[in-house]
Design a protein around this motif. Sequence first.
Motif, PDB file in Angstrom:
ATOM      1  N   ASP A 139      43.466  43.949  34.485  1.00  0.00           N
ATOM      2  CA  ASP A 139      42.137  43.575  33.996  1.00  0.00           C
ATOM      3  C   ASP A 139      41.271  42.953  35.090  1.00  0.00           C
ATOM      4  O   ASP A 139      40.177  42.473  34.821  1.00  0.00           O
ATOM      5  CB  ASP A 139      42.260  42.594  32.826  1.00  0.00           C
ATOM      6  CG  ASP A 139      42.828  43.247  31.573  1.00  0.00           C
ATOM      7  OD1 ASP A 139      42.765  44.481  31.468  1.00  0.00           O
ATOM      8  OD2 ASP A 139      43.343  42.511  30.708  1.00  0.00           O
ATOM      9  N   GLY A 140      41.801  42.899  36.337  1.00  0.00           N
ATOM     10  CA  GLY A 140      41.020  42.371  37.453  1.00  0.00           C
ATOM     11  C   GLY A 140      40.967  40.860  37.508  1.00  0.00           C
ATOM     12  O   GLY A 140      40.121  40.298  38.204  1.00  0.00           O
ATOM     13  N   LYS A 141      41.870  40.201  36.809  1.00  0.00           N
ATOM     14  CA  LYS A 141      41.878  38.740  36.810  1.00  0.00           C
ATOM     15  C   LYS A 141      42.803  38.225  37.904  1.00  0.00           C
ATOM     16  O   LYS A 141      43.642  38.942  38.431  1.00  0.00           O
ATOM     17  CB  LYS A 141      42.324  38.214  35.451  1.00  0.00           C
ATOM     18  CG  LYS A 141      41.370  38.591  34.340  1.00  0.00           C
ATOM     19  CD  LYS A 141      41.857  38.103  33.008  1.00  0.00           C
ATOM     20  CE  LYS A 141      40.893  38.548  31.914  1.00  0.00           C
ATOM     21  NZ  LYS A 141      41.421  38.276  30.598  1.00  0.00           N
ATOM     22  N   LEU A 142      42.644  36.976  38.242  1.00  0.00           N
ATOM     23  CA  LEU A 142      43.438  36.329  39.277  1.00  0.00           C
ATOM     24  C   LEU A 142      44.652  35.657  38.653  1.00  0.00           C
ATOM     25  O   LEU A 142      44.556  35.026  37.604  1.00  0.00           O
ATOM     26  CB  LEU A 142      42.582  35.274  39.999  1.00  0.00           C
ATOM     27  CG  LEU A 142      43.269  34.432  41.052  1.00  0.00           C
ATOM     28  CD1 LEU A 142      43.656  35.296  42.254  1.00  0.00           C
ATOM     29  CD2 LEU A 142      42.346  33.321  41.497  1.00  0.00           C
ATOM     30  N   VAL A 143      45.797  35.790  39.304  1.00  0.00           N
ATOM     31  CA  VAL A 143      47.014  35.120  38.862  1.00  0.00           C
ATOM     32  C   VAL A 143      47.368  34.081  39.913  1.00  0.00           C
ATOM     33  O   VAL A 143      47.515  34.408  41.092  1.00  0.00           O
ATOM     34  CB  VAL A 143      48.187  36.112  38.694  1.00  0.00           C
ATOM     35  CG1 VAL A 143      49.467  35.375  38.336  1.00  0.00           C
ATOM     36  CG2 VAL A 143      47.856  37.162  37.659  1.00  0.00           C
ATOM     37  N   GLU A 144      47.462  32.845  39.500  1.00  0.00           N
ATOM     38  CA  GLU A 144      47.838  31.769  40.412  1.00  0.00           C
ATOM     39  C   GLU A 144      49.219  31.272  40.012  1.00  0.00           C
ATOM     40  O   GLU A 144      49.448  30.918  38.863  1.00  0.00           O
ATOM     41  CB  GLU A 144      46.824  30.628  40.325  1.00  0.00           C
ATOM     42  CG  GLU A 144      47.057  29.551  41.348  1.00  0.00           C
ATOM     43  CD  GLU A 144      45.954  28.511  41.336  1.00  0.00           C
ATOM     44  OE1 GLU A 144      46.297  27.327  41.369  1.00  0.00           O
ATOM     45  OE2 GLU A 144      44.768  28.891  41.281  1.00  0.00           O
TER      46      GLU A 144
END
Length: 79
Positions: free
Chosen positions: A14-19
């Motif tokens: 979905d183009g989100k960032l994973v930290e």
Amino acid sequence: MKLTENIIKDILKDGKLVEIEVIKEVPYQFDNYYRNMQRLAYEEYKVIEEYQVKNEALHQLPEGNWIKQCKWQELKNIK
């Protein structure tokens, strides 16, 4: 794939960032496979419990012993 890997894959899709933050390193002691897996699981349970007491991460379950005994033995032989 484990559940966590699938969730991360969906988030990235979905183009989100994973930290990701390493909370505590639990190195293998290579004294006994089952003891090593228990140490890892125990530390994981403690962190999950800490968050669930705060009413957070309520659907979080421990990953368990993700490393197979044969792979652990290979790592032990490298050390």
